[in-house]
Design an enzyme around this catalytic site. Structure first.
Site, PDB file in Angstrom:
ATOM      1  N   ARG A 146     -16.110  -2.102  -1.273  1.00 34.30           N
ATOM      2  CA  ARG A 146     -15.262  -0.988  -1.749  1.00 34.30           C
ATOM      3  C   ARG A 146     -16.048   0.313  -1.808  1.00 34.30           C
ATOM      4  NH1 ARG A 146     -10.454  -3.305  -3.456  1.00 34.30           N
ATOM      5  NH2 ARG A 146     -10.604  -5.549  -3.817  1.00 34.30           N
TER       6      ARG A 146
ATOM      7  N   PRO B  81     -15.488  -5.045   3.355  1.00 35.77           N
ATOM      8  CA  PRO B  81     -16.822  -5.460   3.821  1.00 35.77           C
ATOM      9  C   PRO B  81     -17.912  -4.504   3.358  1.00 35.77           C
ATOM     10  CG  PRO B  81     -15.627  -4.394   5.608  1.00 35.77           C
ATOM     11  CD  PRO B  81     -14.650  -4.533   4.467  1.00 35.77           C
ATOM     12  N   LEU B  82     -17.489  -3.334   2.865  1.00 37.89           N
ATOM     13  CA  LEU B  82     -18.451  -2.352   2.344  1.00 37.89           C
ATOM     14  C   LEU B  82     -18.494  -2.387   0.821  1.00 37.89           C
ATOM     15  CD1 LEU B  82     -17.385   0.575   4.730  1.00 37.89           C
ATOM     16  CD2 LEU B  82     -19.339  -0.975   5.005  1.00 37.89           C
TER      17      LEU B  82
ATOM     18  N   TYR C 294       0.825  -1.207   0.000  1.00 34.82           N
ATOM     19  CA  TYR C 294       0.000   0.000   0.000  1.00 34.82           C
ATOM     20  C   TYR C 294       0.862   1.262   0.000  1.00 34.82           C
ATOM     21  CZ  TYR C 294      -3.473  -3.417   1.724  1.00 34.82           C
ATOM     22  OH  TYR C 294      -4.275  -4.502   1.913  1.00 34.82           O
TER      23      TYR C 294
HETATM   24  P1  ATR Z   1     -11.542  -1.564   1.481  1.00 39.08           P
HETATM   25  O1  ATR Z   1     -11.487  -2.679   2.471  1.00 39.08           O
HETATM   26  O2  ATR Z   1     -11.001  -1.981   0.158  1.00 39.08           O
HETATM   27  O3  ATR Z   1     -10.999  -0.272   2.000  1.00 39.08           O
HETATM   28  P2  ATR Z   1     -14.382  -1.097   2.004  1.00 39.08           P
HETATM   29  O4  ATR Z   1     -14.045  -1.097   3.438  1.00 39.08           O
HETATM   30  O5  ATR Z   1     -15.402  -2.059   1.519  1.00 39.08           O
HETATM   31  O6  ATR Z   1     -13.071  -1.324   1.130  1.00 39.08           O
HETATM   32  O7  ATR Z   1     -14.836   0.354   1.519  1.00 39.08           O
HETATM   33  C1  ATR Z   1     -14.019   1.469   1.639  1.00 39.08           C
HETATM   34  C2  ATR Z   1     -14.711   2.633   0.992  1.00 39.08           C
HETATM   35  O8  ATR Z   1     -15.913   2.915   1.715  1.00 39.08           O
HETATM   36  C3  ATR Z   1     -13.920   3.903   0.980  1.00 39.08           C
HETATM   37  O9  ATR Z   1     -14.084   4.478  -0.301  1.00 39.08           O
HETATM   38  C4  ATR Z   1     -14.573   4.771   2.046  1.00 39.08           C
HETATM   39  O10 ATR Z   1     -14.524   6.115   1.674  1.00 39.08           O
HETATM   40  P3  ATR Z   1     -14.169   7.309   2.731  1.00 39.08           P
HETATM   41  O11 ATR Z   1     -12.697   7.305   2.859  1.00 39.08           O
HETATM   42  O12 ATR Z   1     -14.703   8.496   2.040  1.00 39.08           O
HETATM   43  O13 ATR Z   1     -14.884   6.983   3.998  1.00 39.08           O
HETATM   44  C5  ATR Z   1     -15.989   4.279   2.045  1.00 39.08           C
HETATM   45  N1  ATR Z   1     -16.655   4.357   3.366  1.00 39.08           N
HETATM   46  C6  ATR Z   1     -16.257   3.762   4.511  1.00 39.08           C
HETATM   47  N2  ATR Z   1     -17.140   3.982   5.498  1.00 39.08           N
HETATM   48  C7  ATR Z   1     -18.123   4.740   4.972  1.00 39.08           C
HETATM   49  C8  ATR Z   1     -19.327   5.296   5.489  1.00 39.08           C
HETATM   50  N3  ATR Z   1     -19.696   5.093   6.739  1.00 39.08           N
HETATM   51  N4  ATR Z   1     -20.095   6.039   4.639  1.00 39.08           N
HETATM   52  C9  ATR Z   1     -19.730   6.247   3.357  1.00 39.08           C
HETATM   53  N5  ATR Z   1     -18.603   5.733   2.809  1.00 39.08           N
HETATM   54  C10 ATR Z   1     -17.812   4.998   3.605  1.00 39.08           C
END
Ligand code: ATR
Length: 330
Positions: free
Chosen positions: A209, A206-207, A57
């Protein structure tokens, strides 16, 4: 909040940790060191203690950020980092996976230096090296445990069969894989192995992405330069993106019924799949981190869970493009 143990490692974490990748790369520009350190310190104050990074990263920048934030509060955090994937130092292009002892030795010393610590809590092989037997890689990683440089071992995106083989060499505390309402393939391919060896599943993305948070719409797409805009994320490609947004409406409906946010529902769904599951949602924003922690209080009804269970089969697009799939479930 009840902490969950990472496998049988003796390491206990908040089931909602923080995936740190997006602070340095991939989801838009890197945050400033000042903003990143501030978020990481606030995360500790909010009760988060599981922080996930990797050599990959930001090509070291993400580990250095964690080093800056945590070097003077090391006892408050469980740090997970990873090695294996290699990159061209000039262009950053991904060049392969190297699970050799030589590469591991180089990587671990660099990670310790960047993280400004003398031990890593959880050290993962980030992707399985198809040319190096897993027993050889894990045998080398086990030496790091003996040497006190690493406390527990993990694999990422390994198949159930690989996990079992690895665990015969040294206990594997965690398998990290993508797991969400939209990505349930590991239930058939990896989760059985996780449970057979008594490890934890650390669910990344888990979101979805960010897709499952409701933050993206037809008009509000990831910005230019965000890797979700390129060819790397089939689920965000034109056509698939719109179809998947339609599925998010179901997550929003469940959230509305609960007075919760879609991100909380997405995390509660993952955490509800088993006591052996941990999440590491990524965010660059304190407000979103606080929202996500609210998932710990949320309980979905059986009916809501079933509605959400039905979505994964309808998702358009694979998790990764085919060129990147060889080391997934490997
Ligand atoms: P990863 O594990 O690859 O980081 P993820 O956890 O599924 O992926 O999702 C990350 C994304 O969700 C990021 O783009 C994050 O954006 P921000 O940095 O703007 O928060 C977004 N994200 C995380 N929590 C969020 C929330 N509560 N509301 C809206 N977007 C959110």
């Amino acid at each position: 909040m009840i902490k969950r143990e990472i496998g049988h490692s003796g390491l206990f974490v908040n089931p909602v940790g923080l995936g740190c990748m997006g602070l340095s790369e991939f989801y838009g520009p890197a945050v400033t060191v000042e903003a990143g350190v501030s978020l990481l310190h606030s995360a500790i104050d909010e009760g988060v203690n599981h922080f996930d990074t990797a050599e990959l990263y930001g090509m070291g920048a993400n580990e250095r950020l964690l080093g800056e934030a945590f070097h003077d509060r090391r006892d408050k955090v469980i740090i997970a980092t990873k090695f294996g994937p290699t990159r061209d130092p000039k262009t950053g292009a991904m060049t392969g996976v190297d699970g050799s002892e030589k590469n591991m030795r180089r990587a671990v010393e660099q990670s310790l230096k960047h993280l400004r610590t003398d031990y890593i809590d959880l050290y993962y092989l980030h992707r399985v090296d198809l040319d190096t037997p897993i027993e050889e890689t894990v045998g080398a990683m086990a030496k790091l445990v003996d040497e006190g440089k690493v406390r527990a071992l993990g694999l990422s995106e390994a198949s159930g069969a690989t996990l079992v083989k690895a665990n015969a060499v040294h206990p594997i505390a965690a398998l990290q894989s993508e797991y969400s309402i939209f990505s349930r393939d590991i239930e058939d391919t990896q989760l059985g192995g996780v449970r057979e060896i008594g490890a934890s599943l650390v669910a990344y993305s888990p979101l979805g992405r960010g897709m499952l948070t409701g933050a993206f719409t037809r008009d509000h797409k990831p910005a230019d330069g965000d890797f979700r805009r390129g060819q790397f994320q089939p689920r965000f490609a034109e056509g698939a993106y719109e179809a998947n947004l339609d599925l998010v409406e179901e997550v929003k409906a469940v959230a509305d019924a609960l007075g919760a946010t879609p991100s909380q529902v997405a995390l509660a769904w993952v955490l509800g799949r088993g006591e052996d599951i941990l999440t590491i949602p990524g965010t660059t924003k304190l407000a979103n981190l606080e929202t996500n922690l609210g998932a710990l209080e949320l309980r979905l009804t059986d009916n809501q869970t079933e509605r959400l269970n039905a979505l994964a089969d309808k998702v358009s697009g694979a998790r990764y493009p085919s060129a990147r799939s060889a080391n997934i479930n490997a």
